[in-house]
Motif scaffolding. Structure first.
Motif, PDB file in Angstrom:
ATOM      1  N   ALA A 228       0.700  -1.250  -0.160  1.00 51.77           N
ATOM      2  CA  ALA A 228      -0.097  -0.027   0.067  1.00 51.77           C
ATOM      3  C   ALA A 228       0.837   1.198  -0.156  1.00 51.77           C
ATOM      4  O   ALA A 228       1.907   1.362   0.725  1.00 51.77           O
ATOM      5  CB  ALA A 228      -1.032  -0.067   1.135  1.00 51.77           C
ATOM      6  N   PRO A 229       0.509   2.283  -0.800  1.00 52.65           N
ATOM      7  CA  PRO A 229       1.599   3.536  -1.034  1.00 52.65           C
ATOM      8  C   PRO A 229       1.651   3.997   0.548  1.00 52.65           C
ATOM      9  O   PRO A 229       2.681   4.664   0.637  1.00 52.65           O
ATOM     10  CB  PRO A 229       0.601   4.467  -1.898  1.00 52.65           C
ATOM     11  CG  PRO A 229      -0.073   3.511  -2.631  1.00 52.65           C
ATOM     12  CD  PRO A 229      -0.641   2.072  -1.910  1.00 52.65           C
ATOM     13  N   GLN A 230       0.501   4.178   1.242  1.00 48.11           N
ATOM     14  CA  GLN A 230       0.351   4.798   2.577  1.00 48.11           C
ATOM     15  C   GLN A 230       1.833   4.205   3.448  1.00 48.11           C
ATOM     16  O   GLN A 230       2.326   4.862   4.118  1.00 48.11           O
ATOM     17  CB  GLN A 230      -0.711   4.526   3.303  1.00 48.11           C
ATOM     18  CG  GLN A 230      -0.834   5.306   4.480  1.00 48.11           C
ATOM     19  CD  GLN A 230      -2.010   5.022   5.414  1.00 48.11           C
ATOM     20  OE1 GLN A 230      -2.795   4.208   5.149  1.00 48.11           O
ATOM     21  NE2 GLN A 230      -2.341   6.016   6.424  1.00 48.11           N
ATOM     22  N   VAL A 231       1.926   2.892   3.315  1.00 48.91           N
ATOM     23  CA  VAL A 231       3.038   2.031   4.212  1.00 48.91           C
ATOM     24  C   VAL A 231       4.420   2.311   3.501  1.00 48.91           C
ATOM     25  O   VAL A 231       5.290   2.773   4.173  1.00 48.91           O
ATOM     26  CB  VAL A 231       2.786   0.713   4.131  1.00 48.91           C
ATOM     27  CG1 VAL A 231       3.766   0.055   5.089  1.00 48.91           C
ATOM     28  CG2 VAL A 231       1.180   0.119   4.885  1.00 48.91           C
ATOM     29  N   ARG A 232       4.400   2.225   2.120  1.00 47.79           N
ATOM     30  CA  ARG A 232       5.558   2.508   1.501  1.00 47.79           C
ATOM     31  C   ARG A 232       6.263   3.671   1.673  1.00 47.79           C
ATOM     32  O   ARG A 232       7.450   3.926   1.968  1.00 47.79           O
ATOM     33  CB  ARG A 232       5.636   2.220  -0.139  1.00 47.79           C
ATOM     34  CG  ARG A 232       6.670   2.481  -1.052  1.00 47.79           C
ATOM     35  CD  ARG A 232       6.377   2.429  -2.433  1.00 47.79           C
ATOM     36  NE  ARG A 232       5.862   0.858  -2.816  1.00 47.79           N
ATOM     37  CZ  ARG A 232       6.665   0.180  -3.240  1.00 47.79           C
ATOM     38  NH1 ARG A 232       7.963   0.328  -3.074  1.00 47.79           N
ATOM     39  NH2 ARG A 232       6.180  -1.219  -3.715  1.00 47.79           N
TER      40      ARG A 232
END
Length: 265
Positions: A228-232
């Motif tokens: 997920a972009p939020q985690v990355r």
């Protein structure tokens, strides 16, 4: 001459000691997560506060040694009021009814209000919850049925989320078991924004033969890690492989590797 040599040696030794003391050190993480997502712990001076009363010796022992944390603060095991569902006895995967959700919200709120920051309380076979600085709340789920509810009530959610559930609409940071399969164990440092901790990932490469499974999507048959972009966006670039058109490019890992050594590297 001998006296001057001894004096020079003493001065050099003192300078070396001073250098070791004044060199910048890797900051201690505030929170660590195992790569299967089942174990997590707050890191304090000399102690760890995990979400399990009897954490596995192999992983937890490594954390204790690496973080010099000999003491352990056990989580509070909650007595469940009669109006909440009892996941250890009932059908664990029965969807939450509206009544279930209302009762659970009240129970979680009451639990969090009684807790000191950095200490877990757990409902058996359902969830563990804890507060941390900055009005943050972390929830670790033993039952994926609570994923949506946890997203609404927490700032960080660690869960084996249902398929296709990659992010919380509320803005809470969702760390799924699928994400951890690609990143390995994680170390978090809390920031002023409880939704955006600084994250260090233990996995520095996925191009080794014994690690290829981590980057393989069995459904699509491709070698493209899906995170997920939020985690990355919160993972240090120097500690995480970057996906490019040429494939996965490993980056050099630095620091915290002893803490996060429960991976299979």
């Amino acid at each position: 001459t001998g006296t001057w040599l001894r004096l020079a040696g003493t001065i050099v030794a003192c300078l070396c000691c001073l250098l070791l003391v004044t060199l910048p050190k890797e900051p201690r993480p505030d929170f660590v997560i195992s790569e299967d997502g089942l174990l997590a712990a707050f890191v304090k001076a000399g102690s760890l506060s995990p979400n399990q009363p009897k954490p596995p010796d192999f992983i937890f022992g490594q954390w204790q040694r690496a973080l010099r944390a000999t003491d352990m603060e056990k989580p509070v095991l909650l007595a469940e009021p009669p109006d909440v569902r009892h996941d250890a006895k009932d059908d664990r995967y029965r969807p939450l009814t509206d009544e279930d959700e209302i009762a659970e919200r009240l129970f979680i709120d009451a639990t969090l209000n009684r807790l000191q920051p950095g200490h877990f309380a757990c409902k058996k076979a359902a969830w563990c919850a804890a507060r941390y600085p900055g009005e943050g709340v972390v929830m670790i789920l033993a039952n994926r049925i609570y994923t949506g509810l946890a997203c609404d009530m927490a700032t960080i959610v660690i869960a084996d989320a249902p398929r296709g559930f990659d992010a919380c609409r509320s803005g809470a940071l969702l760390i799924t078991r699928e994400t951890l399969r690609r990143t390995g164990a994680l170390a978090l440092r809390f920031t002023e924004d409880p939704y955006r901790p600084a994250i260090t990932a233990s996995l520095s490469s996925v191009n080794r033969p014994w690690q290829a499974f981590r980057a393989y999507d069995w459904r699509s048959g491709t070698q493209k890690p899906k995170i997920a972009p939020q985690v990355r966006s919160l993972i240090s670039d120097s500690n995480f492989p970057v996906q490019t058109e040429a494939g996965v490019q490993p980056q050099a890992a630095d620091g915290l590797q002893d803490v996060l050594s429960d991976t299979d590297e």
